[in-house]
Design an enzyme around this catalytic site. Structure first.
Site, mmCIF file in Angstrom:
data_model
loop_
_atom_site.group_PDB
_atom_site.id
_atom_site.type_symbol
_atom_site.label_atom_id
_atom_site.label_comp_id
_atom_site.label_asym_id
_atom_site.label_seq_id
_atom_site.Cartn_x
_atom_site.Cartn_y
_atom_site.Cartn_z
ATOM 1 N N GLU A 778 0.844 -1.193 0.000
ATOM 2 C CA GLU A 778 0.000 0.000 0.000
ATOM 3 C C GLU A 778 0.883 1.248 0.000
ATOM 4 O O GLU A 778 1.636 1.504 0.941
ATOM 5 C CB GLU A 778 -0.913 0.020 1.229
ATOM 6 C CG GLU A 778 -1.788 1.265 1.279
ATOM 7 C CD GLU A 778 -2.682 1.311 2.509
ATOM 8 O OE1 GLU A 778 -3.267 2.369 2.787
ATOM 9 O OE2 GLU A 778 -2.782 0.278 3.200
ATOM 10 N N THR A 785 3.550 6.979 8.017
ATOM 11 C CA THR A 785 4.068 6.615 9.344
ATOM 12 C C THR A 785 5.333 7.399 9.666
ATOM 13 O O THR A 785 5.554 7.799 10.813
ATOM 14 C CB THR A 785 4.343 5.106 9.401
ATOM 15 O OG1 THR A 785 3.174 4.383 8.998
ATOM 16 C CG2 THR A 785 4.725 4.671 10.805
ATOM 17 N N MET A 876 1.613 -20.134 21.095
ATOM 18 C CA MET A 876 0.403 -20.930 20.930
ATOM 19 C C MET A 876 0.679 -22.416 21.098
ATOM 20 O O MET A 876 -0.084 -23.134 21.759
ATOM 21 C CB MET A 876 -0.207 -20.659 19.552
ATOM 22 C CG MET A 876 -0.882 -19.304 19.419
ATOM 23 S SD MET A 876 -2.122 -19.004 20.706
ATOM 24 C CE MET A 876 -3.197 -20.407 20.484
ATOM 25 N N LYS A 912 -7.519 -15.447 16.436
ATOM 26 C CA LYS A 912 -7.720 -15.096 15.026
ATOM 27 C C LYS A 912 -9.178 -14.837 14.684
ATOM 28 O O LYS A 912 -9.614 -15.087 13.557
ATOM 29 C CB LYS A 912 -7.137 -16.203 14.122
ATOM 30 C CG LYS A 912 -5.646 -16.421 14.341
ATOM 31 C CD LYS A 912 -5.112 -17.627 13.621
ATOM 32 C CE LYS A 912 -3.632 -17.837 13.973
ATOM 33 N NZ LYS A 912 -3.079 -19.063 13.408
ATOM 34 N N HIS A 1085 -3.026 9.701 -1.913
ATOM 35 C CA HIS A 1085 -3.157 8.377 -2.508
ATOM 36 C C HIS A 1085 -3.199 8.459 -4.022
ATOM 37 O O HIS A 1085 -2.654 7.601 -4.714
ATOM 38 C CB HIS A 1085 -4.417 7.681 -1.975
ATOM 39 C CG HIS A 1085 -4.187 6.951 -0.698
ATOM 40 N ND1 HIS A 1085 -3.823 5.625 -0.656
ATOM 41 C CD2 HIS A 1085 -4.239 7.371 0.594
ATOM 42 C CE1 HIS A 1085 -3.677 5.243 0.603
ATOM 43 N NE2 HIS A 1085 -3.930 6.293 1.392
#
Length: 1128
Positions: A778, A785, A876, A912, A1085
């Site tokens: 993107e 940022t 996990m 999730k 953008h």
């Protein structure tokens, strides 16, 4: 020590080469010691032991003296012990005869008493005898006085000579007889009592100022010791290195004592005990600390530079190159000053002490670059091994296969071991190294290691058994080190020490019944102490060179003298205990080194999958031969180049194509790697080889397995219309480390997908600057940022806190009825239930620690949410294993046999999936990040204002999200930053769902500045296991300083990564909200994401006159068709 009068080039750490005569030699010395550290340590320890025994026998305590038995080689318990009865008279023909005293009539009963003084000490302090009634007789030498005493006067005579004055003030010669105090206990408690009594009496006799000075000196010396251990602890060593420095200094003292004695310089022990503390305090232990710090810094620098030769040895050599001149220069200056003191005319022992101290520093310098560097290299090697094992076990606990865990641990070794350095990156070793394993720079085979260990252990036991067997046959006088009080005195030949006195009595022609006592030893001591209370170990002067019987110890008869000293060391009651301790330590050390030597991975044999490959079809009468036709996965089966990386292992094709049955037979014989690529493709396409088995068959070349799989998929008839282009597609697959992927990250691998990786920042987080790695497709995300990071840095940076740390797993279990389910819930909530579940859970891992258990009931079903810390792993697999064990114990041991385990994950975790329980209770790391943005920065950098940002955040992130019924989505685009960071650092991208839970808050401060914060209760990250074992992702973790497990506090690296993610989200939120408030979002953008890519088909070509001719639609179509035709 640095003197201002020295030239400037001598005050620098690294002078020009022409002024550095020390570093090259000491660098070679250190390199040799580090290359063979065990040999260096053993040789120096043997020399030190030999020096110690020699010092005991000949140097410090005089001839025949031992500190382990009061008063020499044999201290008699009774003055009459070992006596000899003689008689002289007419009945014996006027000759001395033994044991015939009753046969001589009219004989006078006399006792022959010999008083013996040690020769070295006698030369400095002569005895002054009182007047006695006994008759003095001629003696054999000047060190002995012989008296003839009537038998009834013997007690009085012995009492009068029990303590004899000397011509030295405050000194006294004391008789060494064990029964001077009847019933005396010679045990350990008595010795301690005697020592304390002696010290107290010496203190009473000393001046107050002397006592104060000595107390301060010894106190300072012990503070110096404490400072040494504190400094070494800061460098990462709790005991090892500090103890090594002290041992090295002790060895230097032993060597210096022997050399000083050999050179004929007597040392006053009192002066030594007074001066040694001040020598320790003045010189200190800065040099070993400087060298240790330099070695660690050199190791770190080599790691940062990515040096392939970052062995421990090279780090030591680099450190010596860096600080060697400075250390040796200080030694030379100190030794020169002491040499001046030794050459001065100052009396009173200062010259002797300076002479000894100079030699101590000389040997200390040599041992620093040999013995200490050898121990340091061993310490670093053991630390490397421990880190290797800890990382490998942590990865295995997280579900990574042993082979992959071993490869990852080896790649993360630091300092890099020779084994890791020989690794070619694909799990294979360099040519010529495959048969050997490197241990401390030397390559040995595994069989050689086993043989060496067996021979060493066998030899050790043989030597000790031989010593034990010969002990009963050893004479008590063979070694002065093993004699004890109370043993019978050996019978001596009286004519060797009393020949002259006996001849003098014989000439008197008087009948005598004579009792000859064995010589009584004397020792020089303080006259204020009672003779019977003085510990005989307080000798004060070295023997003269002439008394050194074994003066050729290091010159003549080296072998026999050294062996004799070593054997005496083994027999020594104190040294033998230290030898046992050293052997125990050696066993552990050898265990570490042995494991390190065996760490060249030996892959388990391939599973027997012959049954799976049996052809169920009837036997084929016609033998099919596999013909290579248009194979692009390695040519016509010939070995591909190393650059391609996927050729087969056979250099040439067989003389004729193999039959199908021959190929199948080779597979069954585990010779599949010898088949050509075309043969493997054909066998896989026919179902003779399972697609997932290719990596196991071609274990040494997994890239070749990937190429074959791509060819098989391209030729699969059912999908050929869609997958035919895969083999020649732009999906890359070469030059990738598939060893880390196989069995850990992915199956049926056909390549890898490169993602653009950018860095945002730098961003100041908790006072440290970081570049934030972000993998994304993107546009504007990284730039946005970075803009937020710039604004945050202008306000002093982001501040983060971790409010929670605990991964969760929520299994579902079923009971026969709600009563039993309620009983189980109450038990789990009780203190006893929590304790027992923790015991069961924690027993499955060294890192997983259960924090809490929360239960919820739905009918007969019970949902149990386990929450536990998992170290630096995301955890996990670790928590799932602990949950299974806790449920099994609950079912089998804690009274819930009727419990049915439905699933280890009952979606009560929740993993999730969006869930309010993660938003409320938290999961993984719960982090809050905050920053203050000055008002002018908001206006100039962010092109907005504080009020507009506060209003937009409230209406968009809070009200808008609430209207949408969002759970944890009270933010602008936290998922953007979280996902980009997850992809860059090897996290599980699917856990972005709960990890992106975030609420962004903004408010205006009283100063008009903007206060912004993000609260993220469920960031699920780890720094080991999963995708973090892949080298590109691990490199990004390394860039953030969080790669692998934290060396001292497991879990800190994962928590630090969560802080970094939260701060990056803070920067992204600030920038996007500012763009929205200013109306810049769409413009940016459109500017960055809508740029048309430059291609050959859309580039106008110049006309004949240089003018650009526009492309017509037909021209575009023709160009495209032409390009497609070329592709075909």
């Amino acid at each position: 020590m640095q003197l201002p009068i020295l030239p400037q080039f001598l005050l620098t750490k690294r002078p020009p080469p022409q002024w550095d005569p020390f570093t090259p030699g000491f660098k070679r010395l250190s390199k040799s010691a580090c290359t063979h550290p065990i040999h260096t340590i053993v040789i120096i320890a043997i020399l030190a032991s030999t020096s110690y025994v020699s010092m005991l026998e000949h140097s410090l305590f005089g001839k025949g003296f031992s500190v382990f038995n009061y008063g020499g080689a044999h201290k008699r318990a009774d003055v009459m012990e070992g006596k000899v009865e003689l008689a002289l008279g007419q009945e014996t023909g006027w000759k001395w005869e033994e044991n015939v005293a009753g046969k001589v009539s009219g004989a006078q009963n006399m006792v022959l008493v010999s008083l013996q003084f040690p020769e070295p000490t006698l030369g400095n302090s002569s005895p002054v005898f009182p007047e006695v009634s006994a008759q003095e007789l001629p003696s054999e030498d000047s060190t002995t006085r012989v008296y003839s005493v009537p038998q009834d006067e013997l007690p009085g005579f012995l009492a009068s000579v029990q303590a004899v004055d000397s011509d030295e003030p405050k000194r006294q010669w004391v008789m060494q007889i064990g029964d001077l105090r009847q019933g005396r206990n010679t045990g350990l408690a008595a010795r301690i009592t005697d020592a304390a009594s002696n010290v107290w009496k010496l203190v009473q006799n000393a001046e107050t100022l002397d006592i104060v000075i000595m107390v301060l000196g010894y106190l300072s010396m012990h503070l110096t010791f404490v400072s040494l251990f504190v400094s070494m602890r800061k460098l990462g060593s709790k005991v090892w290195l500090g103890a090594t420095v002290l041992i090295s200094s002790t060895f230097a003292f032993l060597f210096a004592s022997v050399v000083t004695h050999r050179l004929g310089v007597p040392i006053n022990m009192v002066l030594l005990s007074e001066g040694l503390p001040f020598l320790v305090v003045t010189i200190g232990f800065e040099k070993p600390i400087i060298l240790t710090r330099a070695v660690l810094d050199a190791s770190v620098n080599q790691r940062k530079k990515g040096s392939g030769s970052s062995f421990t040895q090279s780090a030591v050599v680099a450190a010596v190159q860096e600080v060697g001149f400075q250390i040796v220069r200080d030694y030379v200056i100190e030794i020169a000053i002491l040499a001046i003191g030794a050459a001065s005319g100052v009396q009173g022992g200062l010259r002797q002490f300076c002479f000894l101290a100079g030699w101590i520093l000389t040997f200390d310098c040599i041992l620093l670059f040999t013995f200490y560097t050898a121990i340091l290299s061993v310490k670093l090697e053991i630390n490397r091994i421990k880190r290797h094992v800890a990382l490998r076990k942590a990865l295995e606990e997280d579900g990574v296969s042993r082979r992959v865990a071993e490869n990852v641990a080896r790649a993360n070794e630091w300092p890099r071991s020779p084994i890791a350095s020989n690794d070619n990156g694909d799990g294979s070793e360099s040519e010529g190294d495959s048969e050997g394993t490197a241990v401390f720079g030397k390559k040995v085979k595994d069989s050689s290691i086993v043989r060496f260990k067996v021979l060493m252990i066998t030899g050790f036991f043989a030597v000790n058994i031989a010593n034990l067997l010969r002990l009963p046959f050893m004479e008590s006088s063979s070694s002065g080190l093993i004699a004890n009080v109370g043993q019978p005195a050996p019978q001596l030949d009286i004519y060797t020490f009393a020949a002259k006195p006996l001849d003098a009595l014989l000439n008197m022609k008087q009948p005598l019944a004579l009792t000859v006592l064995q010589p009584i030893d004397y020792e020089l001591r303080y006259n204020t102490v009672h003779p019977s209370d003085v510990h005989p170990g307080y000798t004060d002067i070295y023997g003269e060179p002439g008394s050194y019987d074994d003066s050729a110890l290091f010159v003549d008869g080296m072998g026999s003298k050294m062996v004799d000293s070593i054997l005496k060391s083994i027999e020594d009651p104190i040294l033998s205990k230290w030898i046992v301790v050293a052997l125990i330590i050696s066993l552990f050390l050898n265990g570490y080194l042995f494991n390190a030597a065996r760490w060249t991975l030996k892959e388990p044999s391939h599973e027997d999958y012959a049954e799976q490959q049996k052809d169920s079809s009837p036997a084929i009468k016609v033998e099919e031969r596999i013909i290579t036709v248009n194979c692009t996965c390695g040519g016509k089966g010939r070995k591909a180049t190393k650059a391609a990386g996927h050729g087969n292992d056979a250099d040439f094709l067989p003389d004729e194509p193999r039959t199908l049955s021959e190929c199948e037979a080779m597979i069954k014989e585990k010779r599949g790697h010898e088949l050509t690529n075309a043969e493997l493709v054909e066998l896989t396409s026919r179902g003779k080889i399972a697609g997932y088995m290719l990596e196991k068959i071609l274990d040494t070349n997994k890239e070749r397995a990937v190429a074959i799989r791509r060819a098989v998929i391209s030729r699969t008839p059912a999908t050929k219309t869609l997958t035919a282009s895969l083999e020649r597609s732009g999906l890359p697959y070469e030059n990738y480390d598939y060893d880390r992927v196989h069995g850990a990250c992915c199956e049926n691998v056909v390549g890898y997908l490169p993602l653009p990786l950018g860095v945002a920042g730098p961003l100041t987080i908790d006072g440290i600057d970081y570049y934030i790695p972000m993998a994304t497709t993107e546009g504007v995300l990284v730039a946005s940022t970075s803009r937020g990071a710039k604004a945050i840095n202008s306000g002093g940076g982001a501040v983060t806190i971790v409010t929670g740390d605990g991964m969760t797993r929520g299994p579902v279990v079923r009971f026969p009825d709600v009563i039993r389910a309620g009983t189980a819930k109450n038990w789990c909530d009780s203190e006893e239930g929590q304790r027992k579940l923790k015991e069961s859970f924690n027993s499955t891992s060294r890192f997983a620690r259960l924090q809490s258990v929360k239960c919820a009931i739905a009918g007969c079903n019970l949902y149990i949410r386990f929450r536990a810390t998992t170290g630096d792993a995301m955890g996990m697999n670790m928590i799932s294993k602990g949950t299974e064990k806790a449920l099994a114990d609950m079912q089998n041991e804690y009274g819930f046999e009727d419990m049915e385990i439905i699933a280890v994950s009952g979606n009560y975790c929740t993993d999730k999936k969006p869930a309010a329980i993660n938003w409320i209770e938290g999961r993984g790391k719960s982090v809050v990040a905050e920053a203050i943005i000055p008002k002018h920065v908001v206006e100039k950098v962010l092109k907005s204002n504080v009020d507009a940002l506060v209003s937009l955040n409230s209406l968009k992130n809070h009200v808008g999200s609430a209207m949408a019924g969002s759970v944890g989505g009270f933010n602008a685009h936290a998922a953007n930053i979280v996902t980009a960071l997850f992809l860059a650092t090897g996290q599980d991208p699917a856990q972005n769902v709960e990890s992106s839970n975030c609420i962004t808050l903004m408010h205006k401060t009283p100063n008009g500045d903007l206060a912004i914060s993000v609260s993220m209760p469920s960031i699920e990250v780890g720094t080991l296991g999963g995708g973090t074992i892949l080298e590109p992702q691990a490199a990004m973790l390394d860039m953030l300083g969080v790669r692998g497990s934290h060396p001292t506090n497991p879990g800190d690296n994962a928590r630090k990564l969560a802080r970094i993610i939260a701060a990056a989200v803070l920067a992204g939120e600030l920038s996007l909200c500012s763009a929205l408030a200013a109306g810049h979002l769409v413009k940016s953008h459109m500017a960055h994401n809508r740029s048309a890519p430059v291609t050959r088909t859309t580039t106008p070509a110049p006309g004949q006159n240089g003018a650009v001719a526009p492309l017509k639609p037909a021209t575009i179509v023709d160009a495209l068709n032409k390009e497609r035709g070329a592709a075909r």
